[in-house]
Design a protein around this motif. Sequence first.
Motif, PDB file in Angstrom:
ATOM      1  N   TYR A 119      -9.408   9.904  64.181  1.00 24.63           N
ATOM      2  CA  TYR A 119      -8.240   9.370  63.482  1.00 24.63           C
ATOM      3  C   TYR A 119      -6.975  10.001  64.047  1.00 24.63           C
ATOM      4  CZ  TYR A 119     -11.527   7.482  60.099  1.00 24.63           C
ATOM      5  OH  TYR A 119     -12.544   6.786  59.513  1.00 24.63           O
ATOM      6  N   ASP A 120      -5.824   9.419  63.702  1.00 21.97           N
ATOM      7  CA  ASP A 120      -4.550   9.962  64.166  1.00 21.97           C
ATOM      8  C   ASP A 120      -4.366  11.405  63.715  1.00 21.97           C
ATOM      9  OD1 ASP A 120      -3.846   7.609  65.404  1.00 21.97           O
ATOM     10  OD2 ASP A 120      -2.665   6.868  63.714  1.00 21.97           O
ATOM     11  N   PHE A 121      -3.841  12.201  64.597  1.00 22.54           N
ATOM     12  CA  PHE A 121      -3.511  13.599  64.358  1.00 22.54           C
ATOM     13  C   PHE A 121      -4.718  14.453  63.990  1.00 22.54           C
ATOM     14  CE2 PHE A 121       0.201  10.971  63.398  1.00 22.54           C
ATOM     15  CZ  PHE A 121       0.972  11.340  64.486  1.00 22.54           C
ATOM     16  N   ALA A 122      -5.863  14.101  64.535  1.00 24.72           N
ATOM     17  CA  ALA A 122      -7.061  14.917  64.356  1.00 24.72           C
ATOM     18  C   ALA A 122      -7.021  16.133  65.271  1.00 24.72           C
ATOM     19  CB  ALA A 122      -8.308  14.089  64.649  1.00 24.72           C
ATOM     20  N   HIS A 123      -6.251  16.057  66.359  1.00 22.64           N
ATOM     21  CA  HIS A 123      -6.156  17.156  67.323  1.00 22.64           C
ATOM     22  C   HIS A 123      -4.680  17.443  67.581  1.00 22.64           C
ATOM     23  CE1 HIS A 123      -9.914  14.952  68.236  1.00 22.64           C
ATOM     24  NE2 HIS A 123     -10.405  16.170  68.120  1.00 22.64           N
ATOM     25  N   VAL A 124      -4.172  18.507  67.001  1.00 27.14           N
ATOM     26  CA  VAL A 124      -2.779  18.904  67.200  1.00 27.14           C
ATOM     27  C   VAL A 124      -2.781  20.339  67.708  1.00 27.14           C
ATOM     28  CG1 VAL A 124      -0.539  19.282  66.093  1.00 27.14           C
ATOM     29  CG2 VAL A 124      -1.956  17.334  65.391  1.00 27.14           C
ATOM     30  N   SER A 125      -2.239  20.530  68.900  1.00 25.31           N
ATOM     31  CA  SER A 125      -2.193  21.874  69.481  1.00 25.31           C
ATOM     32  C   SER A 125      -1.347  22.787  68.604  1.00 25.31           C
ATOM     33  CB  SER A 125      -1.599  21.819  70.891  1.00 25.31           C
ATOM     34  OG  SER A 125      -0.236  21.437  70.833  1.00 25.31           O
ATOM     35  N   LEU A 126      -1.533  24.082  68.758  1.00 33.91           N
ATOM     36  CA  LEU A 126      -0.720  25.020  67.998  1.00 33.91           C
ATOM     37  C   LEU A 126       0.756  24.788  68.296  1.00 33.91           C
ATOM     38  CD1 LEU A 126      -2.788  28.330  68.313  1.00 33.91           C
ATOM     39  CD2 LEU A 126      -2.899  26.562  66.541  1.00 33.91           C
ATOM     40  N   PHE A 127       1.088  24.584  69.577  1.00 33.47           N
ATOM     41  CA  PHE A 127       2.472  24.319  69.957  1.00 33.47           C
ATOM     42  C   PHE A 127       2.975  23.030  69.297  1.00 33.47           C
ATOM     43  CE2 PHE A 127       5.750  22.600  72.822  1.00 33.47           C
ATOM     44  CZ  PHE A 127       6.660  23.640  72.755  1.00 33.47           C
ATOM     45  N   GLY A 128       2.152  21.982  69.284  1.00 34.38           N
ATOM     46  CA  GLY A 128       2.529  20.726  68.631  1.00 34.38           C
ATOM     47  C   GLY A 128       2.779  20.915  67.144  1.00 34.38           C
ATOM     48  N   PHE A 129       1.949  21.722  66.488  1.00 35.71           N
ATOM     49  CA  PHE A 129       2.126  22.000  65.062  1.00 35.71           C
ATOM     50  C   PHE A 129       3.424  22.769  64.825  1.00 35.71           C
ATOM     51  CE2 PHE A 129       1.273  24.645  61.246  1.00 35.71           C
ATOM     52  CZ  PHE A 129       1.174  23.624  60.316  1.00 35.71           C
ATOM     53  N   TYR A 130       3.698  23.764  65.664  1.00 31.50           N
ATOM     54  CA  TYR A 130       4.939  24.524  65.507  1.00 31.50           C
ATOM     55  C   TYR A 130       6.157  23.621  65.708  1.00 31.50           C
ATOM     56  CZ  TYR A 130       1.775  28.512  66.054  1.00 31.50           C
ATOM     57  OH  TYR A 130       0.752  29.411  65.923  1.00 31.50           O
ATOM     58  N   ARG A 131       6.080  22.712  66.672  1.00 30.90           N
ATOM     59  CA  ARG A 131       7.192  21.774  66.894  1.00 30.90           C
ATOM     60  C   ARG A 131       7.342  20.836  65.700  1.00 30.90           C
ATOM     61  NH1 ARG A 131      10.462  23.979  70.207  1.00 30.90           N
ATOM     62  NH2 ARG A 131      11.283  22.050  71.014  1.00 30.90           N
ATOM     63  N   HIS A 132       6.222  20.406  65.122  1.00 30.36           N
ATOM     64  CA  HIS A 132       6.246  19.541  63.937  1.00 30.36           C
ATOM     65  C   HIS A 132       6.919  20.271  62.771  1.00 30.36           C
ATOM     66  CE1 HIS A 132       4.923  16.910  60.712  1.00 30.36           C
ATOM     67  NE2 HIS A 132       4.222  17.902  60.181  1.00 30.36           N
ATOM     68  N   ILE A 133       6.530  21.513  62.527  1.00 26.04           N
ATOM     69  CA  ILE A 133       7.139  22.303  61.452  1.00 26.04           C
ATOM     70  C   ILE A 133       8.620  22.514  61.747  1.00 26.04           C
ATOM     71  CG2 ILE A 133       7.171  24.560  60.304  1.00 26.04           C
ATOM     72  CD1 ILE A 133       4.814  22.840  59.455  1.00 26.04           C
ATOM     73  N   GLY A 134       8.954  22.833  62.988  1.00 24.38           N
ATOM     74  CA  GLY A 134      10.352  23.014  63.370  1.00 24.38           C
ATOM     75  C   GLY A 134      11.174  21.752  63.127  1.00 24.38           C
ATOM     76  N   THR A 135      10.598  20.596  63.412  1.00 20.83           N
ATOM     77  CA  THR A 135      11.291  19.328  63.169  1.00 20.83           C
ATOM     78  C   THR A 135      11.520  19.126  61.676  1.00 20.83           C
ATOM     79  OG1 THR A 135      10.301  18.344  65.133  1.00 20.83           O
ATOM     80  CG2 THR A 135      11.141  16.834  63.466  1.00 20.83           C
ATOM     81  N   MET A 136      10.504  19.401  60.877  1.00 22.00           N
ATOM     82  CA  MET A 136      10.655  19.264  59.424  1.00 22.00           C
ATOM     83  C   MET A 136      11.752  20.179  58.890  1.00 22.00           C
ATOM     84  SD  MET A 136       6.659  18.929  58.260  1.00 22.00           S
ATOM     85  CE  MET A 136       7.032  19.472  56.622  1.00 22.00           C
ATOM     86  N   LEU A 137      11.837  21.375  59.444  1.00 16.44           N
ATOM     87  CA  LEU A 137      12.839  22.334  58.981  1.00 16.44           C
ATOM     88  C   LEU A 137      14.246  21.967  59.437  1.00 16.44           C
ATOM     89  CD1 LEU A 137      10.835  25.602  59.620  1.00 16.44           C
ATOM     90  CD2 LEU A 137      11.359  24.570  57.405  1.00 16.44           C
ATOM     91  N   SER A 138      14.359  21.245  60.530  1.00 17.30           N
ATOM     92  CA  SER A 138      15.679  20.911  61.061  1.00 17.30           C
ATOM     93  C   SER A 138      16.302  19.691  60.397  1.00 17.30           C
ATOM     94  CB  SER A 138      15.580  20.667  62.571  1.00 17.30           C
ATOM     95  OG  SER A 138      14.890  19.460  62.821  1.00 17.30           O
ATOM     96  N   MET A 139      15.610  19.067  59.466  1.00 14.36           N
ATOM     97  CA  MET A 139      16.112  17.840  58.832  1.00 14.36           C
ATOM     98  C   MET A 139      17.141  18.098  57.737  1.00 14.36           C
ATOM     99  SD  MET A 139      12.739  15.534  58.500  1.00 14.36           S
ATOM    100  CE  MET A 139      11.774  15.071  59.895  1.00 14.36           C
TER     101      MET A 139
END
Length: 185
Positions: A119-139
Motif C-alpha cells: 500500500y502507499d507509504f508502506a516504506h518510508v526512509s528515515l530521511f523521508g519521515f524526517y522531511r515529512h515531519i519537517g514539512t508538517m512543522l513548517s505549515m
Amino acid sequence: MLSELYETIDSPSNYKQLKNYIMRLPRVNNPYFGIEKRIETGDSWYFEENKELSRACFGLSYSELEYLVKLYAERIGINNSYFQYPRITRSLKSDNFCDITGLWIPAGFPYISFSESGYDFAHVSLFGFYRHIGTMLSMGTNTVGTEMSEHETIEMINLIEHIDYYFPFEIVVTREHVVPEMYVQ
C-alpha cells in the motif's frame, strides 16, 4: 567530540572507522538500531549506545524516533493495543525504496511504515519521515505538526529541522541506481 572518535584509514577511497564501536541494526522481533560503544569492565564487556553518534548516522536515536512515531500514531495515525501506524520496522530479506523520496532502503535497515506492504507509504526512509515531519512543522501554527510540537518533542524537532543530506557531493542512491535496466532505454 566526534572527530576524536574517528580514525582515518589509508585506502583508495577515504572513509572513517570507529574503534570499539558497532552499528546495531534491527533483527527479528527487535527494530532497535544505534551506534554502541564496547565497554570493558574487568574480564567482561557490554555495549552502551552513543546517542550523538546514533543521531549522526540515523538522524535520531532509536528511543527518540520511537517516541516521535508513537506520538504521531496517537495524534493522527493508528495506535491501539494490537498495532500502530506509523511504526518503525525493517525488511530483513529484501531491499525497498522510500515512497516519499525514492531513496534505497537496504535490507536490514530501519524505516517507517504507514501501512501494510503493498500500500502507499508502506516504506518510508528515515530521511523521508524526517522531511515529512519537517514539512508538517513548517505549515505554521494550529496544524497537526504544531500540535505534536507542544509536547516534550522540542529538542527532537530542532534535531529534525537540521537533518539534511550529509554527503552533498555523493550520489544519492535511488531506484534508478539500483535497478537501472528499468530506466535505461
